[in-house]
Scaffold this active site. Structure first.
Site, PDB file in Angstrom:
ATOM      1  N   LYS A   4      -2.076  67.822  45.860  1.00  0.00           N
ATOM      2  CA  LYS A   4      -2.736  69.047  45.385  1.00  0.00           C
ATOM      3  C   LYS A   4      -2.331  69.419  43.965  1.00  0.00           C
ATOM      4  O   LYS A   4      -2.896  70.319  43.369  1.00  0.00           O
ATOM      5  CB  LYS A   4      -2.431  70.215  46.327  1.00  0.00           C
ATOM      6  CG  LYS A   4      -3.045  70.045  47.696  1.00  0.00           C
ATOM      7  CD  LYS A   4      -2.740  71.227  48.581  1.00  0.00           C
ATOM      8  CE  LYS A   4      -3.328  71.013  49.969  1.00  0.00           C
ATOM      9  NZ  LYS A   4      -2.999  72.116  50.868  1.00  0.00           N
ATOM     10  N   CYS A   5      -1.343  68.715  43.417  1.00  0.00           N
ATOM     11  CA  CYS A   5      -0.806  69.010  42.088  1.00  0.00           C
ATOM     12  C   CYS A   5      -1.445  68.105  41.039  1.00  0.00           C
ATOM     13  O   CYS A   5      -1.386  66.877  41.146  1.00  0.00           O
ATOM     14  CB  CYS A   5       0.712  68.809  42.106  1.00  0.00           C
ATOM     15  SG  CYS A   5       1.482  68.929  40.481  1.00  0.00           S
ATOM     16  N   GLY A   6      -2.032  68.710  40.008  1.00  0.00           N
ATOM     17  CA  GLY A   6      -2.688  67.934  38.959  1.00  0.00           C
ATOM     18  C   GLY A   6      -1.730  67.022  38.210  1.00  0.00           C
ATOM     19  O   GLY A   6      -2.057  65.865  37.931  1.00  0.00           O
ATOM     20  N   ARG A  23      -0.941  64.091  40.400  1.00  0.00           N
ATOM     21  CA  ARG A  23      -2.072  63.142  40.453  1.00  0.00           C
ATOM     22  C   ARG A  23      -2.168  62.326  39.168  1.00  0.00           C
ATOM     23  O   ARG A  23      -2.433  61.123  39.207  1.00  0.00           O
ATOM     24  CB  ARG A  23      -3.386  63.883  40.709  1.00  0.00           C
ATOM     25  CG  ARG A  23      -3.520  64.435  42.106  1.00  0.00           C
ATOM     26  CD  ARG A  23      -4.938  64.915  42.407  1.00  0.00           C
ATOM     27  NE  ARG A  23      -5.466  65.840  41.422  1.00  0.00           N
ATOM     28  CZ  ARG A  23      -5.365  67.168  41.480  1.00  0.00           C
ATOM     29  NH1 ARG A  23      -4.720  67.746  42.492  1.00  0.00           N
ATOM     30  NH2 ARG A  23      -5.900  67.924  40.538  1.00  0.00           N
TER      31      ARG A  23
END
Length: 114
Positions: free
Chosen positions: A10-12, A15
């Site tokens: 969920k963390c940019g 990712r």
């Protein structure tokens, strides 16, 4: 080269770091979704030691109750225990290779250990 990323999908930033690692053919990658499979206090201590940071520097403040719990002023052992019990407190992503470990914020920091 082997690499392990403690990843939150969920963390940019997590990712983006994962994408860097996946695009390198020489990297044999292990992805650990640490919210589901948290590292032990011993593993966290080793990662922070290898990254040259303290557990307090690896403490996620944004979106957590770390401040309310007094963790920024707590000792290393208390911070590590809190992180292992409630892994949302771990700032991400952490990456470990044979060349060391890094808290990859920003994501390009991962290049230091590849």
């Amino acid at each position: 080269m082997k690499a392990t990323i403690w990843h939150n999908p969920k963390c940019g930033t997590s990712r983006k770091t994962l994408a860097i690692l996946e695009n390198l053919s020489e990297v044999e990658l292990t992805v650990v979704e640490y919210l589901e499979d948290p590292p032990t206090t011993e593993k966290l201590a080793q990662l922070y030691r290898d990254a040259g940071i303290t557990p307090a520097q690896g403490l996620r403040m944004r979106g957590t109750d770390a401040a309310e719990r007094g963790l920024p002023d707590a000792g290393d052992a208390a911070i590590l225990e809190a992180m292992a019990a409630d892994p949302i407190l771990i700032e991400r992503p952490l990456v470990e290779t044979d060349k060391g470990a890094r808290l990859c914020r920003p994501q390009d920091v991962v290049l230091e250990i590849l």
